[in-house]
Design a protein around this motif. Structure first.
Motif, PDB file in Angstrom:
ATOM      1  N   UNK A   7       0.828  -1.212   0.000  1.00 59.40           N
ATOM      2  CA  UNK A   7       0.000   0.000   0.000  1.00 59.40           C
ATOM      3  C   UNK A   7       0.854   1.251   0.000  1.00 59.40           C
ATOM      4  N   UNK A   8       0.225   2.382  -0.328  1.00 66.04           N
ATOM      5  CA  UNK A   8       0.998   3.650  -0.387  1.00 66.04           C
ATOM      6  C   UNK A   8       1.565   4.004   0.979  1.00 66.04           C
ATOM      7  N   UNK A   9       0.767   3.751   2.031  1.00 66.47           N
ATOM      8  CA  UNK A   9       1.244   4.112   3.378  1.00 66.47           C
ATOM      9  C   UNK A   9       2.495   3.312   3.738  1.00 66.47           C
ATOM     10  N   UNK A  10       2.411   2.003   3.458  1.00 68.73           N
ATOM     11  CA  UNK A  10       3.553   1.126   3.797  1.00 68.73           C
ATOM     12  C   UNK A  10       4.780   1.533   2.986  1.00 68.73           C
ATOM     13  N   UNK A  40      15.416  -6.927  -0.091  1.00 62.77           N
ATOM     14  CA  UNK A  40      14.392  -7.861   0.380  1.00 62.77           C
ATOM     15  C   UNK A  40      13.351  -7.216   1.275  1.00 62.77           C
ATOM     16  N   UNK A  41      13.483  -5.879   1.519  1.00 64.94           N
ATOM     17  CA  UNK A  41      12.457  -5.272   2.372  1.00 64.94           C
ATOM     18  C   UNK A  41      11.164  -5.072   1.590  1.00 64.94           C
ATOM     19  N   UNK A  42      11.262  -4.945   0.260  1.00 67.35           N
ATOM     20  CA  UNK A  42      10.081  -5.158  -0.585  1.00 67.35           C
ATOM     21  C   UNK A  42      10.343  -6.492  -1.290  1.00 67.35           C
ATOM     22  N   UNK A  43       9.651  -7.559  -0.862  1.00 64.59           N
ATOM     23  CA  UNK A  43       9.970  -8.867  -1.455  1.00 64.59           C
ATOM     24  C   UNK A  43       9.686  -8.894  -2.962  1.00 64.59           C
ATOM     25  N   UNK A  44      10.457  -9.714  -3.683  1.00 71.41           N
ATOM     26  CA  UNK A  44      10.188  -9.910  -5.108  1.00 71.41           C
ATOM     27  C   UNK A  44       8.761 -10.428  -5.249  1.00 71.41           C
ATOM     28  N   UNK A  48       3.429  -2.893  -6.660  1.00 73.90           N
ATOM     29  CA  UNK A  48       3.637  -1.540  -6.133  1.00 73.90           C
ATOM     30  C   UNK A  48       2.354  -0.725  -6.283  1.00 73.90           C
ATOM     31  N   UNK A  49       2.209   0.342  -5.499  1.00 70.40           N
ATOM     32  CA  UNK A  49       1.007   1.177  -5.626  1.00 70.40           C
ATOM     33  C   UNK A  49       0.896   1.776  -7.034  1.00 70.40           C
ATOM     34  N   UNK A  50      -0.322   2.111  -7.431  1.00 69.90           N
ATOM     35  CA  UNK A  50      -0.530   2.775  -8.722  1.00 69.90           C
ATOM     36  C   UNK A  50       0.156   4.137  -8.698  1.00 69.90           C
ATOM     37  N   UNK A  84      -2.318  -5.573 -13.282  1.00 67.91           N
ATOM     38  CA  UNK A  84      -1.723  -5.682 -11.935  1.00 67.91           C
ATOM     39  C   UNK A  84      -0.701  -4.587 -11.657  1.00 67.91           C
ATOM     40  N   UNK A  85      -0.442  -3.734 -12.638  1.00 70.63           N
ATOM     41  CA  UNK A  85       0.531  -2.669 -12.407  1.00 70.63           C
ATOM     42  C   UNK A  85       1.953  -3.199 -12.388  1.00 70.63           C
ATOM     43  N   UNK A  86       2.777  -2.550 -11.558  1.00 74.62           N
ATOM     44  CA  UNK A  86       4.204  -2.899 -11.526  1.00 74.62           C
ATOM     45  C   UNK A  86       4.476  -3.905 -10.418  1.00 74.62           C
ATOM     46  N   UNK A  87       5.069  -5.021 -10.806  1.00 73.88           N
ATOM     47  CA  UNK A  87       5.364  -6.077  -9.832  1.00 73.88           C
ATOM     48  C   UNK A  87       6.878  -6.207  -9.707  1.00 73.88           C
ATOM     49  N   UNK A  88       7.370  -6.215  -8.468  1.00 77.00           N
ATOM     50  CA  UNK A  88       8.825  -6.180  -8.262  1.00 77.00           C
ATOM     51  C   UNK A  88       9.489  -7.514  -8.601  1.00 77.00           C
TER      52      UNK A  88
END
Ligand SMILES: Cc1ncc(COP(=O)(O)O)c(C=O)c1O
Length: 478
Positions: A7-10, A40-44, A48-50, A84-88
């Motif tokens: 989420x945007x907040x996270x 790894x703090x944003x896992x693969x 990501x938010x829009x 699904x937008x952008x996926x890491x």
């Protein structure tokens, strides 16, 4: 594909003070997200938010976010998935379980993926590093801040420790080798567990020791009377033990036996080398045990020398370990060190210094991963390998699976033909024993564990069809 959504907040809270670095803002946003992904703090596999929502939340223009997202995509840090937008993703990331040379799935190492946060700690450590660049760089005992941080960690865990009791080493392996070299003379006896960590056998034997084994059985633990008798009768110079969590069985030594063993060792003049590299990897043990050295009574503290490492908790690629002993022995070890090793790299020590205070949350992550691995493995063994047994472990990085027949080497060979490298039971023993066991690592991501177990099922079927002469009857595989 993935279900994970950030989420945007996270994301805003993960980004922190991202605008502070100077340079174009879109570049700063790109850099920050890229670091979070690499770390790894944003896992693969996280969505990501829009763009519009993120722009609003960060109070920047949408064009800026679009540019940062484009850089991420072009750099291989995200893929765009329709709807699904952008996926890491992590560009070019090697699979933990894939052997770099032959493309095999590799279960020969009981390891875990890097803990999140190393890249950030590395970046932050660059500031501290500058100060060290003015100095000599060699530091046989380890840098003062890390000795202090390791001592503090022991103290927090209930074992009061001062920095002069700590020698930083290049991983636990160099600690084992250094201690063996300093404490053993040719022909001395070294008490070891059977099974045990093979590179410890090698280090002790290379220092000239004659190994006297005491057995550790899955589900039952240490052979208490054999342990007592061996110490009393053979007067070993050292005893190499892994009371928590024993590799490969995952056993944990009860408090009473710890006290008893220290007492007997003190009387026999045996120094106990206690390898606690997996000591904090408990999965669901109810009563947390203190570090082994806490069970020493005043007067016999010198009996226990502790070996530690961040290899199994933070990452084995950092190559940072340590020895905890009385200050006199630490000085002796530091003086003996240069013939094999002139110290541990300063940057890695700074990184570990930064990360050690986060150990409670790092261990929470490890606990989850290991629990998932252990539970999935038990389920697979139950469903697909009726002849096998995987006794429940309360912690540690491996399961010592009983095969029901003496075929471990044959199975490892057949597994290789199925694309899986795995170490046969006898490698963890002396003189070719332990053919009835196989060590299976618990720290791999579930998909890789399942892939390995599929290969083992095929290998098991293959050896069932063609049993080697002399091998006992096999169970069925489902
Ligand atoms: C019991 C045990 N001791 C020591 C080591 C070596 O640790 P390090 O990577 O810190 O050298 C390992 C690595 O697997 C291990 O399992």
């Amino acid at each position: 594909m993935t279900d994970a959504f950030l989420g945007t907040r996270a994301l805003r809270s993960l980004l922190g003070e991202w605008k502070d670095g100077g340079g174009p803002l879109y570049q700063a946003l790109y850099d920050r997200i890229r670091l979070l992904v690499l770390d790894g703090r944003i896992p693969a596999g996280t969505r990501l938010p829009a763009e519009r929502e993120l722009a609003q939340a960060l109070e920047v223009s949408r064009t800026l976010v679009t540019s940062a997202y484009r850089e991420l995509r072009e750099g291989g840090y995200t893929t765009s998935v329709r709807g699904s937008g952008s996926v890491t993703r992590v560009p070019g990331r090697a699979n933990l379980a894939v052997d770099a040379v032959g493309g095999y799935l590799d279960f020969t190492k009981a390891i875990m993926p890097a803990s999140p946060g190393i890249a950030l700690a590395t970046q932050q450590s660059m500031d501290d590093f500058g100060r060290y660049l003015q100095g000599p760089g060699y530091n046989f005992e380890g840098i003062p801040e890390l000795r202090e941080a390791v001592a503090t960690r022991y103290t927090v865990r209930g074992l009061p420790t001062t920095p002069d009791q700590i020698l930083v080493t290049t991983g636990a392996q160099s600690a084992i080798a250094l201690l063996s070299r300093v404490l053993l003379a040719r022909g001395d006896r070294a008490l070891v567990e059977l099974p045990s960590y093979p590179h410890a056998y090698e280090a002790l034997a290379q220092a000239g020791a004659r190994l006297v084994p005491v057995s550790v059985t899955p589900g039952e633990g240490w052979d208490e009377s054999a342990l007592e008798q061996l110490i009393r009768r053979t007067n070993p110079a050292v005893g190499y033990l892994m009371p928590d969590f024993h590799n490969p069985t995952g056993e944990s030594m009860p408090a009473g036996l710890r006290e008893q063993t220290i007492d007997q060792a003190t009387r026999a003049g045996t120094t106990l080398l206690v390898d606690e590299t997996s000591g904090e990897l408990d999965i669901d043990r109810v009563d947390s045990l203190l570090p082994f050295a806490s069970y020493a009574t005043p007067g016999d503290e010198r009996t226990v020398v502790t070996i530690g490492s961040v290899g199994k908790t933070i990452w084995d690629g950092l190559r940072v370990g340590w020895i905890r002993a009385e200050p006199g022995l630490i000085r002796t070890l530091a003086a003996a060190r240069p013939s094999s090793d002139l110290g541990t790299p300063v940057l890695e020590q700074l990184i570990v210094t930064r990360m050690l205070p986060d150990m409670p949350s790092i261990l929470d992550g490890r606990r989850e991963q290991l629990r998932e691995g252990r539970d999935r493995l038990e389920q697979i063994v139950d469903e697909r390998f009726p002849a096998w047994s995987a006794p429940r472990v309360a912690g540690g990085i491996a399961s010592w699976v009983g095969l029901g027949s003496a075929v471990s080497s044959q199975l490892a060979l057949a597994a290789r033909a199925e694309g899986l490298l795995i170490t046969a039971g006898p490698r963890f023993g002396l003189d070719g024993a332990l053919e009835r066991f196989l060590r299976i690592p618990l720290g791999y991501p579930t998909a890789q564990l399942e892939q390995g177990m599929d290969a083992l099922a095929r290998a098991w079927q293959a050896i069932m069809r063609n049993p080697m002469p002399g091998a006992q009857a096999f169970g069925d595989v489902a």
